[in-house]
Write an enzyme that holds these catalytic residues in place. Structure first.
Site, PDB file in Angstrom:
ATOM      1  N   ARG A 146       0.645  -1.217   0.108  1.00  0.00           N
ATOM      2  CA  ARG A 146      -0.039   0.034   0.026  1.00  0.00           C
ATOM      3  C   ARG A 146       0.887   1.124  -0.131  1.00  0.00           C
ATOM      4  O   ARG A 146       0.177   2.393  -0.059  1.00  0.00           O
ATOM      5  CB  ARG A 146      -0.945  -0.031   1.373  1.00  0.00           C
ATOM      6  CG  ARG A 146      -2.325  -0.414   0.905  1.00  0.00           C
ATOM      7  CD  ARG A 146      -3.100   0.197   1.947  1.00  0.00           C
ATOM      8  NE  ARG A 146      -4.546   0.152   2.239  1.00  0.00           N
ATOM      9  CZ  ARG A 146      -5.334  -0.989   2.379  1.00  0.00           C
ATOM     10  NH1 ARG A 146      -4.820  -2.051   2.163  1.00  0.00           N
ATOM     11  NH2 ARG A 146      -6.550  -1.024   2.493  1.00  0.00           N
ATOM     12  N   ARG A 197     -21.696  -1.414   0.671  1.00  0.00           N
ATOM     13  CA  ARG A 197     -21.144  -2.644   0.805  1.00  0.00           C
ATOM     14  C   ARG A 197     -21.385  -3.349   2.193  1.00  0.00           C
ATOM     15  O   ARG A 197     -21.659  -2.680   3.241  1.00  0.00           O
ATOM     16  CB  ARG A 197     -19.603  -2.525   0.702  1.00  0.00           C
ATOM     17  CG  ARG A 197     -18.651  -4.038   1.143  1.00  0.00           C
ATOM     18  CD  ARG A 197     -17.491  -3.569   0.734  1.00  0.00           C
ATOM     19  NE  ARG A 197     -16.689  -2.628   1.368  1.00  0.00           N
ATOM     20  CZ  ARG A 197     -15.433  -2.345   1.190  1.00  0.00           C
ATOM     21  NH1 ARG A 197     -14.711  -2.941   0.149  1.00  0.00           N
ATOM     22  NH2 ARG A 197     -14.669  -1.566   1.874  1.00  0.00           N
TER      23      ARG A 197
END
Ligand code: AMP
Length: 224
Positions: free
Chosen positions: A93, A132
Site C-alpha cells: 500500500r 457494501r
C-alpha cells in the site's frame, strides 16, 4: 493443471478487489492473501495486536510499514504460497511496502509475475462502498442492492452480514485520500519496472475477471 501465479491486485477501496481476488484465487488455485482480512481476524480474536490494529483501522489510518511487512513476510514463507503462488490484496500500500515485497520475493527466489491495477472511477467506488455489506465470519462481500438470500445471513457460511465499521462516508473519503497520496504512486513505481497491467474494473464481475485473466495469461512468463 493450470499453472499458479504470483500476483498483486491494486485498486482503490471499492474497486472490486476482494471479489476479483476470490475469483482469481479459484482460477489459478492459489491462496488469496488479504491483509485487511488478516487484520480483521486479529481484531475479532481480540489479541493485543488486534486491539492496536483496530485503533488504526477505525481511524482510517494505515498500520506502520514494518508491522505489515512482517505479517506478509511470514505468510509468503508458508508452503502453500511457495508451491503455487498467491494473489495479494491490500498489500503493498506504500512504496516502502513495495520495496520490502521486492526484497521478500527476491529472497524466496520467486519474483512477482504481474501487478494488476483495477481501474474504477472515484464516484463509482464511493457509491459501491456505502452499499457494501460483509460477512463477519468468512468476509464474503454483498451489497445492500444484492443481499444474501436469507435475512442478512451469509449464503456461504451462515455468518452475520454487516456493514464494516470503517465503511462510513467520512471514513471512506479519508481512505480514498490516503489511497491517492500513498498507494497511487505505486502504479507509476510498478509501471517503471514493467510489472504493471491496468484493467478496466467497470462492468459485470464475470467480464472483469475475464479481463484480469487475459492480462495475466498474456504476461505470465513461467509456471510456478
Ligand atoms: P482493507 O480491507 O484492505 O481496506 O484494509 C482495511 C484497513 O486495514 C486499512 O484501512 C488499514 O487500516 C489496514 N491495512 C490493510 N492493509 C494494510 C497495509 N498493507 N498497510 C497498512 N495498513 C493496512
Amino acid at each position: 493443471m493450470i499453472p499458479g501465479a504470483r500476483l498483486v491486485l491494486l485498486g482503490r477501496q471499492g474497486a472490486g478487489k476482494g471479489t476479483q481476488c476470490v475469483r482469481m484465487a479459484r482460477h489459478y488455485v492459489i491462496p488469496h492473501i488479504s491483509t485487511g482480512d488478516m487484520l480483521r481476524m486479529a481484531v475479532k480474536e481480540g489479541t493485543d495486536f488486534g486491539k492496536r490494529a483496530k485503533e488504526y483501522m477505525d481511524d482510517g489510518q494505515l498500520l506502520p510499514d514494518d508491522v505489515m511487512v512482517g505479517i506478509v513476510q511470514e505468510r509468503l514463507g508458508r508452503e502453500d504460497t511457495t508451491n503455487r503462488g498467491y494473489i495479494l490484496d491490500g498489500f503493498p500500500r506504500t512504496v516502502g511496502q513495495a520495496e520490502a515485497l521486492g526484497g521478500i520475493t527476491e529472497a524466496l527466489g520467486h519474483p512477482l509475475d504481474l501487478v494488476l491495477d483495477l481501474e474504477v472511477p472515484e464516484e463509482v467506488v464511493i457509491d459501491r462502498i456505502s452499499k457494501r455489506r460483509v460477512c463477519v465470519d468468512c468476509q464474503t462481500n454483498y451489497s445492500s442492492d444484492s443481499p444474501p438470500r436469507y435475512d442478512w445471513t451469509c449464503d456461504n457460511c451462515g455468518g452475520e452480514v454487516l456493514q464494516r465499521d470503517d465503511d462510513t462516508e467520512e471514513a471512506i473519503r479519508h481512505r480514498l485520500e490516503l489511497y491517492a497520496q500513498q498507494t497511487e504512486p505505486l502504479i507509476s513505481w510498478y509501471q517503471a519496472r514493467d510489472m504493471l497491467a491496468a484493467v478496466d474494473g467497470l462492468g459485470h464481475p464475470d467480464e472483469v475477471t475475464r479481463r484480469l485473466i487475459r492480462a495475466v495469461d498474456g504476461r505470465t512468463r513461467h509456471a510456478v
